[in-house]
Design a protein around this motif. Structure first.
Motif, PDB file in Angstrom:
ATOM      1  N   GLU A   1      44.027 -25.300  -9.712  1.00 40.13           N
ATOM      2  CA  GLU A   1      44.491 -26.482  -8.987  1.00 40.13           C
ATOM      3  C   GLU A   1      43.355 -27.117  -8.188  1.00 40.13           C
ATOM      4  OE1 GLU A   1      45.926 -23.598  -9.008  1.00 40.13           O
ATOM      5  OE2 GLU A   1      47.916 -23.920  -9.902  1.00 40.13           O
ATOM      6  N   TYR A   2      42.523 -26.243  -7.557  1.00 41.59           N
ATOM      7  CA  TYR A   2      41.401 -26.799  -6.783  1.00 41.59           C
ATOM      8  C   TYR A   2      40.385 -27.445  -7.703  1.00 41.59           C
ATOM      9  CZ  TYR A   2      37.124 -27.082  -4.111  1.00 41.59           C
ATOM     10  OH  TYR A   2      35.977 -27.552  -3.521  1.00 41.59           O
ATOM     11  N   GLU A   3      40.084 -26.816  -8.833  1.00 43.47           N
ATOM     12  CA  GLU A   3      39.115 -27.397  -9.773  1.00 43.47           C
ATOM     13  C   GLU A   3      39.550 -28.786 -10.211  1.00 43.47           C
ATOM     14  OE1 GLU A   3      38.556 -24.748 -13.001  1.00 43.47           O
ATOM     15  OE2 GLU A   3      37.426 -23.264 -11.833  1.00 43.47           O
ATOM     16  N   ARG A   4      40.831 -28.940 -10.533  1.00 39.94           N
ATOM     17  CA  ARG A   4      41.338 -30.257 -10.952  1.00 39.94           C
ATOM     18  C   ARG A   4      41.222 -31.268  -9.823  1.00 39.94           C
ATOM     19  NH1 ARG A   4      46.924 -28.352 -14.070  1.00 39.94           N
ATOM     20  NH2 ARG A   4      45.905 -27.495 -15.944  1.00 39.94           N
ATOM     21  N   THR A   5      41.582 -30.841  -8.589  1.00 45.93           N
ATOM     22  CA  THR A   5      41.523 -31.759  -7.443  1.00 45.93           C
ATOM     23  C   THR A   5      40.084 -32.158  -7.139  1.00 45.93           C
ATOM     24  OG1 THR A   5      43.493 -30.697  -6.521  1.00 45.93           O
ATOM     25  CG2 THR A   5      42.191 -32.058  -5.046  1.00 45.93           C
ATOM     26  N   ALA A   6      39.170 -31.170  -7.129  1.00 44.37           N
ATOM     27  CA  ALA A   6      37.767 -31.458  -6.824  1.00 44.37           C
ATOM     28  C   ALA A   6      37.156 -32.353  -7.898  1.00 44.37           C
ATOM     29  CB  ALA A   6      36.985 -30.153  -6.707  1.00 44.37           C
ATOM     30  N   ARG A   7      37.477 -32.091  -9.165  1.00 42.63           N
ATOM     31  CA  ARG A   7      36.944 -32.915 -10.249  1.00 42.63           C
ATOM     32  C   ARG A   7      37.441 -34.363 -10.129  1.00 42.63           C
ATOM     33  NH1 ARG A   7      38.895 -30.117 -14.115  1.00 42.63           N
ATOM     34  NH2 ARG A   7      37.243 -28.539 -13.994  1.00 42.63           N
ATOM     35  N   ALA A   8      38.742 -34.493  -9.797  1.00 37.72           N
ATOM     36  CA  ALA A   8      39.296 -35.843  -9.629  1.00 37.72           C
ATOM     37  C   ALA A   8      38.688 -36.538  -8.417  1.00 37.72           C
ATOM     38  CB  ALA A   8      40.817 -35.766  -9.497  1.00 37.72           C
ATOM     39  N   PHE A   9      38.417 -35.776  -7.337  1.00 37.20           N
ATOM     40  CA  PHE A   9      37.829 -36.362  -6.134  1.00 37.20           C
ATOM     41  C   PHE A   9      36.406 -36.851  -6.403  1.00 37.20           C
ATOM     42  CE2 PHE A   9      35.298 -35.769  -2.241  1.00 37.20           C
ATOM     43  CZ  PHE A   9      35.937 -36.674  -1.410  1.00 37.20           C
TER      44      PHE A   9
ATOM     45  N   GLU B   1      29.570 -43.033   1.305  1.00 30.76           N
ATOM     46  CA  GLU B   1      28.496 -42.381   0.577  1.00 30.76           C
ATOM     47  C   GLU B   1      29.079 -41.169  -0.135  1.00 30.76           C
ATOM     48  OE1 GLU B   1      25.446 -43.216   0.005  1.00 30.76           O
ATOM     49  OE2 GLU B   1      25.494 -45.042   1.214  1.00 30.76           O
ATOM     50  N   PRO B   2      28.959 -41.064  -1.458  1.00 28.37           N
ATOM     51  CA  PRO B   2      29.557 -39.942  -2.188  1.00 28.37           C
ATOM     52  C   PRO B   2      29.051 -38.590  -1.685  1.00 28.37           C
ATOM     53  CG  PRO B   2      28.840 -41.658  -3.702  1.00 28.37           C
ATOM     54  CD  PRO B   2      28.314 -42.037  -2.357  1.00 28.37           C
ATOM     55  N   VAL B   3      29.992 -37.649  -1.487  1.00 28.50           N
ATOM     56  CA  VAL B   3      29.683 -36.281  -1.075  1.00 28.50           C
ATOM     57  C   VAL B   3      30.225 -35.361  -2.161  1.00 28.50           C
ATOM     58  CG1 VAL B   3      29.945 -34.515   0.701  1.00 28.50           C
ATOM     59  CG2 VAL B   3      29.883 -36.939   1.356  1.00 28.50           C
ATOM     60  N   THR B   4      29.340 -34.861  -2.979  1.00 28.39           N
ATOM     61  CA  THR B   4      29.770 -34.035  -4.106  1.00 28.39           C
ATOM     62  C   THR B   4      30.271 -32.679  -3.603  1.00 28.39           C
ATOM     63  OG1 THR B   4      28.115 -35.083  -5.506  1.00 28.39           O
ATOM     64  CG2 THR B   4      29.089 -33.031  -6.310  1.00 28.39           C
ATOM     65  N   VAL B   5      31.454 -32.279  -4.053  1.00 27.47           N
ATOM     66  CA  VAL B   5      32.026 -30.986  -3.677  1.00 27.47           C
ATOM     67  C   VAL B   5      31.994 -30.064  -4.892  1.00 27.47           C
ATOM     68  CG1 VAL B   5      33.515 -31.967  -1.905  1.00 27.47           C
ATOM     69  CG2 VAL B   5      34.373 -31.776  -4.226  1.00 27.47           C
ATOM     70  N   SER B   6      31.974 -28.778  -4.586  1.00 28.76           N
ATOM     71  CA  SER B   6      31.956 -27.779  -5.660  1.00 28.76           C
ATOM     72  C   SER B   6      33.272 -27.805  -6.433  1.00 28.76           C
ATOM     73  CB  SER B   6      31.716 -26.388  -5.086  1.00 28.76           C
ATOM     74  OG  SER B   6      31.855 -25.394  -6.084  1.00 28.76           O
ATOM     75  N   GLU B   7      33.183 -27.615  -7.739  1.00 29.44           N
ATOM     76  CA  GLU B   7      34.378 -27.602  -8.582  1.00 29.44           C
ATOM     77  C   GLU B   7      34.737 -26.192  -9.035  1.00 29.44           C
ATOM     78  OE1 GLU B   7      33.835 -30.335 -11.769  1.00 29.44           O
ATOM     79  OE2 GLU B   7      33.429 -32.060 -10.462  1.00 29.44           O
ATOM     80  N   GLN B   8      34.263 -25.175  -8.289  1.00 32.08           N
ATOM     81  CA  GLN B   8      34.550 -23.787  -8.612  1.00 32.08           C
ATOM     82  C   GLN B   8      35.693 -23.286  -7.736  1.00 32.08           C
ATOM     83  OE1 GLN B   8      33.051 -22.156 -11.124  1.00 32.08           O
ATOM     84  NE2 GLN B   8      31.879 -24.021 -11.548  1.00 32.08           N
ATOM     85  N   GLY B   9      36.677 -22.667  -8.333  1.00 39.44           N
ATOM     86  CA  GLY B   9      37.809 -22.134  -7.581  1.00 39.44           C
ATOM     87  C   GLY B   9      39.007 -21.970  -8.494  1.00 39.44           C
ATOM     88  N   CYS B  10      40.187 -21.961  -7.880  1.00 38.26           N
ATOM     89  CA  CYS B  10      41.401 -21.848  -8.680  1.00 38.26           C
ATOM     90  C   CYS B  10      41.601 -23.119  -9.509  1.00 38.26           C
ATOM     91  CB  CYS B  10      42.608 -21.589  -7.781  1.00 38.26           C
ATOM     92  SG  CYS B  10      42.951 -22.898  -6.594  1.00 38.26           S
TER      93      CYS B  10
ATOM     94  N   ARG C   1      39.601 -21.992   1.883  1.00 37.63           N
ATOM     95  CA  ARG C   1      38.369 -22.533   2.452  1.00 37.63           C
ATOM     96  C   ARG C   1      37.802 -23.682   1.621  1.00 37.63           C
ATOM     97  NH1 ARG C   1      33.455 -18.589   4.026  1.00 37.63           N
ATOM     98  NH2 ARG C   1      33.476 -18.296   1.754  1.00 37.63           N
ATOM     99  N   PRO C   2      37.823 -23.628   0.272  1.00 33.99           N
ATOM    100  CA  PRO C   2      37.348 -24.791  -0.496  1.00 33.99           C
ATOM    101  C   PRO C   2      38.114 -26.065  -0.195  1.00 33.99           C
ATOM    102  CG  PRO C   2      37.498 -22.862  -1.913  1.00 33.99           C
ATOM    103  CD  PRO C   2      38.140 -22.493  -0.615  1.00 33.99           C
ATOM    104  N   PHE C   3      39.412 -25.953   0.124  1.00 33.92           N
ATOM    105  CA  PHE C   3      40.184 -27.148   0.446  1.00 33.92           C
ATOM    106  C   PHE C   3      39.722 -27.755   1.774  1.00 33.92           C
ATOM    107  CE2 PHE C   3      42.965 -25.022  -2.583  1.00 33.92           C
ATOM    108  CZ  PHE C   3      43.383 -26.078  -3.367  1.00 33.92           C
ATOM    109  N   GLU C   4      39.265 -26.903   2.715  1.00 36.11           N
ATOM    110  CA  GLU C   4      38.724 -27.430   3.965  1.00 36.11           C
ATOM    111  C   GLU C   4      37.446 -28.211   3.704  1.00 36.11           C
ATOM    112  OE1 GLU C   4      38.226 -24.190   6.629  1.00 36.11           O
ATOM    113  OE2 GLU C   4      40.370 -23.752   6.813  1.00 36.11           O
ATOM    114  N   ALA C   5      36.597 -27.676   2.804  1.00 35.78           N
ATOM    115  CA  ALA C   5      35.380 -28.406   2.433  1.00 35.78           C
ATOM    116  C   ALA C   5      35.725 -29.731   1.763  1.00 35.78           C
ATOM    117  CB  ALA C   5      34.519 -27.539   1.515  1.00 35.78           C
TER     118      ALA C   5
END
Length: 501
Positions: free
Chosen positions: A267-275, A256-265, A239-243
């Protein structure tokens, strides 16, 4: 050979991609189900082989013990004189019967065909081996199984079920069970046949094989329950990947920047942080670009003005006029570049836009000043109107600038212009066709390059700078759409916009 293997591998991968689920959760579930099912098949195979081996060993042991006990009875009758055997059998019946059903027959009794299982065949083989090794037995004993209701005794016309109760038939017929009866027939030297029938002590080992335990209904139900819980777990994992996907789409449309949560596994944390970091960098780049162009414009205005004033002071008209014309062209290019920056950096709130109404306003405005542009809308039967059919959610001013730009280009370079709009499923297609010469072969892609102009376009509009199509394509892309060009078979250029509903 290597090429064929590579082609086969690519074909297999292609088919897997076609028939496999498109979502990450679906693919996780398919892989998990395949692994669980494969592991169960392997466990079932190993379990079945082990159980069958143990069963065969137990069956052989039990069969050997029974065969040895029956061999003692057979030896007793074989070693007796022929005249005493029948007397002995009659006395046994009078006293209540023996452990086995025993008769002396004048003929070999044909048993009804019986489909033996692997376990029953093992029993037959053990009995033949034990009886065949006895020194008192001459000839090969006949060993077979029969069902009690079709078992013949005494002769080929008499069935066990027809005998009197005191003959011991109750020892072979156990109602309501239908247990197979083991029959041994041995030809004696006097021409008689010694007939013995018995039930195996543990008849359950002769029963038909049950379904393997790992594949029984209860076990399959538990496995499906575990898969259901696994499906829920996978859903919450992806579900975090869908967000993240929704945030990427929103950022691509409005920048316009849309901040996403960096909480999860991890791999997701790294991807969200990079995004999130990428959004900040792109936004900073856009702001820096705007400030840079604004600064360039401000810095160029002063020297351009000075050069214009100096040019006006020149006495030679042949030198002054070309110089002033070059300065005017330079000023227009600077203004055009700034206009591109402002047009592609539109800060609007998204709202519902009726494309049919918008196109109608643009074409009517063009007609009001004598330009030839017409909108063609598909006819809807039964008096239906177009309300809501051509609505999209987007930025009204950006869409208006995009369509005005494209229709205006068509009017300048290939008047008259015909505009068509239609809806196919969840997509609205707008086609703008002019009556110009179209594009030369092989230049449709290069047309989207900034400042790229064709010879025909330069002749028709020398003051243009080749930025219109670049701006229009960017405005379409931020709405999730696509823009392409093609020459119409009957002449003219077609500009096709595809916008998602």
């Amino acid at each position: 050979m290597t090429g064929k293997i590579k082609n086969s591998w690519h074909a297999l991968i292609s088919k897997i991609n076609i028939y496999s689920p498109s979502t990450l959760a679906g693919r996780f579930l398919v892989v998990m189900f395949a692994l669980i099912f494969t592991s169960q098949l392997l466990v079932n195979y190993l379990w079945e082989k082990e159980m069958e081996s143990d069963r065969q060993q137990a069956l052989a042991k039990v069969s050997t013990n029974v065969a040895l006990r029956m061999l003692a009875t057979i030896d007793y009758f074989v070693t007796q004189p022929a005249g005493i055997r029948k007397v002995t059998i009659n006395q046994l019946r009078y006293m209540g019967g023996a452990r086995y059903f025993i008769t002396l027959n004048s003929d070999f009794i044909e048993l009804s065909p019986y489909q033996n299982s692997q376990a029953q065949q093992t029993v037959v083989n053990v009995f033949k081996a034990v009886l065949g090794s006895d020194k008192h037995i001459f000839g090969q004993p006949k060993v077979a199984f029969s069902r009690p209701e079709t078992l013949k005794v005494i002769n080929n016309q008499t069935y066990l079920k027809d005998l009197p109760d005191n003959w011991g038939k109750e020892s072979l017929m156990v109602d309501p069970l239908d247990l197979p009866v083991l029959v041994i027939q041995l030809k004696l030297e006097t021409g008689e046949w010694l007939y013995l029938a018995t039930l195996m002590p543990d008849s359950s080992i002769l029963a038909e094989e049950l379904s393997p335990a790992p594949l029984q209904t209860s076990y399959m139900a538990w496995m499906l329950t575990l898969l259901a819980f696994a499906t829920m777990a996978i859903y919450f994992m992806v579900r975090p990947f869908e967000a993240l996907s929704s945030a990427a789409k929103a950022f691509g449309e409005g920048l316009e920047p849309v901040t996403v949560s960096e909480q999860g596994c991890l791999e997701y944390e790294r991807t969200a942080r990079a995004f999130n970091h990428m959004q900040k960098n792109i936004r900073h780049y856009m702001n820096d670009r705007k400030q840079l162009f604004s600064g360039i414009s401000h810095d160029l205005k002063t020297p351009i003005t000075r050069l214009r004033l100096r040019a006006e002071l020149m006495d030679d008209d042949n030198v002054r006029d070309p110089f002033i014309k070059d300065l005017e062209q330079l000023e227009i290019m600077v203004k055009s570049a700034l206009q591109v920056v402002s047009d592609t950096d539109i800060h609007e709130n998204a709202e519902v836009v009726d494309l049919d109404r918008l196109l109608n306003e643009i074409t009517l405005a063009a007609q009001s000043v004598g330009q030839r542009a017409w909108l063609h809308t598909p006819f809807h039967p039964n008096g239906e109107n177009n309300h809501g059919i051509y609505e999209v959610t987007g930025k009204p001013l950006a869409l208006k600038r995009c369509l005005e730009n494209l229709i205006g280009n068509g009017i300048v370079y290939g008047s008259p212009v015909n505009v068509y709009i239609k809806r196919e499923d969840d997509q609205i297609i707008i086609t703008i066709r002019d009556s110009g010469p179209g594009l030369p072969a092989g230049v449709d892609i290069s047309t989207f390059k900034p400042y790229q102009r064709l010879e025909f376009g330069y002749k028709r509009n020398p003051e243009g700078h080749g930025l219109g199509l670049v701006t229009a394509r960017h405005l379409v892309s931020i709405h999730g759409g696509n823009l392409k060009l093609r020459n119409h078979p009957d002449g003219g250029l077609e500009v096709i916009l595809m916008l998602p509903v």
